[in-house]
Design an enzyme around this catalytic site. Structure first.
Site, PDB file in Angstrom:
ATOM      1  N   ASP A 111       0.160  -9.796   2.102  1.00 18.95           N
ATOM      2  CA  ASP A 111      -1.531 -10.233   1.538  1.00 18.95           C
ATOM      3  C   ASP A 111      -1.481 -10.900   1.800  1.00 18.95           C
ATOM      4  O   ASP A 111      -0.740 -12.281   2.138  1.00 18.95           O
ATOM      5  CB  ASP A 111      -0.415 -10.907  -0.387  1.00 18.95           C
ATOM      6  CG  ASP A 111      -1.706  -9.961  -1.304  1.00 18.95           C
ATOM      7  OD1 ASP A 111      -2.710 -10.940  -1.357  1.00 18.95           O
ATOM      8  OD2 ASP A 111      -1.202 -10.012  -2.757  1.00 18.95           O
ATOM      9  N   GLU A 275      -9.947  -7.442  -0.996  1.00 21.11           N
ATOM     10  CA  GLU A 275      -9.701  -7.733  -2.444  1.00 21.11           C
ATOM     11  C   GLU A 275     -11.844  -7.998  -2.786  1.00 21.11           C
ATOM     12  O   GLU A 275     -12.286  -9.212  -2.222  1.00 21.11           O
ATOM     13  CB  GLU A 275      -9.320  -8.442  -2.908  1.00 21.11           C
ATOM     14  CG  GLU A 275      -9.665  -8.110  -4.921  1.00 21.11           C
ATOM     15  CD  GLU A 275      -8.665  -9.066  -5.628  1.00 21.11           C
ATOM     16  OE1 GLU A 275      -8.298  -9.169  -7.123  1.00 21.11           O
ATOM     17  OE2 GLU A 275      -7.936 -10.078  -4.762  1.00 21.11           O
ATOM     18  N   HIS A 348      -0.994  -6.026  -9.652  1.00 22.03           N
ATOM     19  CA  HIS A 348      -0.297  -6.628 -10.317  1.00 22.03           C
ATOM     20  C   HIS A 348      -1.527  -7.575 -11.198  1.00 22.03           C
ATOM     21  O   HIS A 348      -1.173  -8.041 -11.984  1.00 22.03           O
ATOM     22  CB  HIS A 348      -0.189  -7.381  -9.157  1.00 22.03           C
ATOM     23  CG  HIS A 348      -0.772  -8.466  -8.784  1.00 22.03           C
ATOM     24  ND1 HIS A 348      -1.664  -7.294  -7.504  1.00 22.03           N
ATOM     25  CD2 HIS A 348      -1.427  -9.718  -8.302  1.00 22.03           C
ATOM     26  CE1 HIS A 348      -2.568  -8.572  -7.189  1.00 22.03           C
ATOM     27  NE2 HIS A 348      -2.054  -9.764  -7.263  1.00 22.03           N
TER      28      HIS A 348
END
Length: 638
Positions: A111, A275, A348
């Protein structure tokens, strides 16, 4: 990252990218598995459970942040990009994990959080030391405006000294005054997460160098957190501006990243996913077009925002299947001939998908497997969030003291201070809070659900005695895990699942989700009863429903029986379904028809989908790995 190109008829100038047939599994480390009994998941716990993921058949593991961090936002506030937080382990343990993941034929993605750092990162510590600090311009600073010319803490223009009216995603203003230097710094999230200034070339070089170090270490790509936020439209930072606007320089930044980090690694199969809150289909076509060299795919938010009310994401609206179909098909059509979709319902930051979109009580198995089937049979790369493969549900917390999420707690406190009813707020959190996805994975029943030998950092779901990995994997034909495994194997084996064009059927039906996937003369028909009542199919929906012979069911979640009735929450994927009569002479999708392209090669005389290839014992081979998983190499799931 791949420079291959794909379209609805398959390869063009290069073979399809490897990730078109792949499935990604997201691990939220602190909630996955705890190996040392401190109540927090860690790298050792992940290593112990790799056999679970290998058995599932996933191709890529995405780790949420494990870097050094004060943990103000559970690791998304990074203080050292080059080290592992002791909470999770060490760099040596990470290297061992990476080697084991690769040995099992999987890839590992990190990430990447580079819109902001922690306020404890050395870069920011230096930047705030004085206005003349060398790294001062690595962050975004503004002078206070004269009283009455700026905004106040509530975002009211002309009522204070704040540089803009921006609000933080975690409640409150998006600016914090640094008392020492007398300037505000921008933080789109928590005040301990100052935004980086990507217009500074030295900052960009430092980020690219860091990324290269991780790739040199052997990681296989990056999921990039809110990556479109790195480019702020200058006018949106003007006094009184109300909100962030993505700047056009985002494309320059991503192309530069590709040149400096990925372009020279032609011997590696890498993957990048960005994202991007607020991104549109037109934006995504640019970001993911192979010839632009930016990203492989993006996470868009349109479909997971449909149940947000006008007040905030916590203003919950009823589920609307027609709206969901409209949104997902819009993205399928929009990226049909250029770019690529990521496919997800949970992660998440989202509630558990079976509690949000399905029935997490009476029909938990049926709706969890329906959701998985509908998602995985769209065109794109599916992302599985930990626990969804066993049908985990929302947490059901009853008090604010049970929550740990900074977004949820801040929103509750701010709303109570504004006079809102606490019970109504808790009801909203029970459905929407990010903590619903962050409860520990229950590996078994009993104390701490096999997650830890200590006290977990956050309470588990009350139903863990019945909803856990051990029980689900022993459930036979009612195992959610086994259904996911079949879906993942089907994508490995079936070109029509990986590459076929998408066409939505019955778009206005409020209970039926139906679509086809077509590749050349091969077609898959998907029929899903998104309700708790039987559904009678209309034979006019598709020619396959009007034939005497029953099409082969490639995938289904309940016994299909005969006839046109779908049981509650039943889904069928019908294989060996001939496309309409002219299938042998037409291209495979609407995108090709719109562009005027024709299929290369002679048309086929058959409209059958070939059954998946099977190895010894009838097991579906994992084409992406080149062989069926050898049981002797699997770890035992404890």
């Amino acid at each position: 990252m791949s420079d291959s190109t794909t379209n609805d008829t398959g390869p063009t100038t290069a073979p399809p990218a490897w990730w078109t047939a792949a499935t990604v599994y997201q691990i939220y480390p602190r909630s996955f598995a705890d190996s040392n009994g401190d109540g927090v998941g860690d790298l050792g716990g992940i290593r112990q459970r790799l056999g679970h993921l290998h058995d599932l058949g996933v191709d890529v593991i995405w780790l949420s942040p494990i870097y050094r961090s004060p943990q103000a936002d559970n690791g998304y506030d990074i203080s050292d990009y080059d080290d592992v937080d002791p909470l999770f382990g060490t760099l040596d343990e990470f290297d061992a994990l990476l080697d084991e993941v690769h040995a099992l034929g999987m890839k590992l993605v990190m990430d990447l959080v580079v819109n902001h750092t922690s306020d404890e990162h050395p870069w920011f510590v230096e930047a705030r030391s004085s206005r003349d600090a060398p790294k001062r311009d690595w962050y975004l600073w503004r002078d206070p405006l004269p009283s009455g010319e700026g905004s106040d803490a509530a975002g009211t223009p002309g009522a204070g000294t704040y540089p803009t009216a921006w609000r933080s995603a975690f409640s409150g203003p998006a600016w914090t005054l640094d008392e020492r230097t007398g300037q505000y710094y921008l933080h789109m999230f928590a005040s301990k997460q100052p935004d980086l200034n990507w217009e500074n070339p030295d900052l960009r070089r430092a980020v690219f160098d860091m990324m290269n170090r991780w790739l040199d270490r052997g990681v296989d790509g990056f999921r990039m957190d809110v990556i479109n936020h790195i480019a702020k439209e200058p006018s949106s930072l003007a006094p009184g501006a109300s909100h962030f606007v993505m700047g056009g320089q985002i494309h320059d930044h991503l192309r530069e990243m590709h040149r400096e980090v990925f372009a020279h690694r032609t011997d590696r199969e890498l993957i990048t996913v960005g994202e991007m809150p607020g991104v549109t289909v037109d934006d995504a076509r640019l970001f993911t077009a192979a010839d632009r060299h930016e990203l492989d795919m993006v996470f868009q938010f349109e479909h997971v925002g449909l149940d947000h009310g006008p007040a905030s994401k916590f203003d919950n609206l009823p589920f609307d299947l027609v709206a969901l179909k409209r949104s997902l098909s819009h993205w399928q059509d929009g990226l049909a001939d250029q770019g690529w979709n990521s496919l997800y319902l949970g992660n998440h930051d989202q509630p558990r998908s079976v509690s949000r979109f399905g029935d997490d009580d009476r029909y938990r198995f049926e709706s969890a497997t329906l959701l998985a089937t509908v998602l995985h049979l769209h065109r794109g790369t599916p992302y599985v969030y930990q626990g969804d493969e066993i049908g985990m549900t929302n947490a059901g917390f009853a008090s604010i003291e049970q929550y740990r999420d900074i977004e949820s707690v801040n929103w509750f406190d701010e709303s109570v201070a504004a006079g809102a009813d606490p019970e109504s707020l808790l009801e909203s959190l029970r459905f929407r809070s990010r903590d619903n996805a962050r409860t520990p994975v229950p590996w078994s029943g009993g104390a701490a659900a096999g997650f830890s030998t200590g006290t977990p950092w956050i309470e588990g779901v009350a139903n863990h005695d019945t909803v856990n990995v051990e029980a689900d994997r022993a459930a036979g034909d009612r195992s959610v895990f086994e259904h996911y495994r079949r879906l993942i194997a089907l994508r490995h084996e079936s070109p029509v699942v990986a590459l076929g064009s998408f066409e939505l059927l019955a778009p206005d039906d409020e209970r039926l989700y139906a679509f086809t996937r077509t590749l050349g003369d091969e077609q898959l028909l998907v029929l899903a009863n998104w309700s708790g009542e039987p559904y009678e199919l209309d034979p006019a929906l598709h020619p396959a429903l009007r034939r005497r012979s029953v099409p082969q069911v490639a995938i289904g979640n309940v016994p299909s029986g005969a006839g046109l009735t779908l049981a509650p929450w039943a889904v069928r994927g019908l294989q060996s379904v001939p496309a309409p009569p002219r299938c042998a002479n037409r291209d495979s999708g609407g995108a090709a028809r719109r562009s005027g392209r024709k299929m290369s090669g002679a048309p086929r005389s058959s409209c059958r989908v070939r059954p998946a290839a099977r190895g010894a014992g009838g097991r579906v081979r994992h084409a992406a790995r080149g062989r069926a998983p050898d049981a002797s190499t699997r770890r035992t799931v404890g």
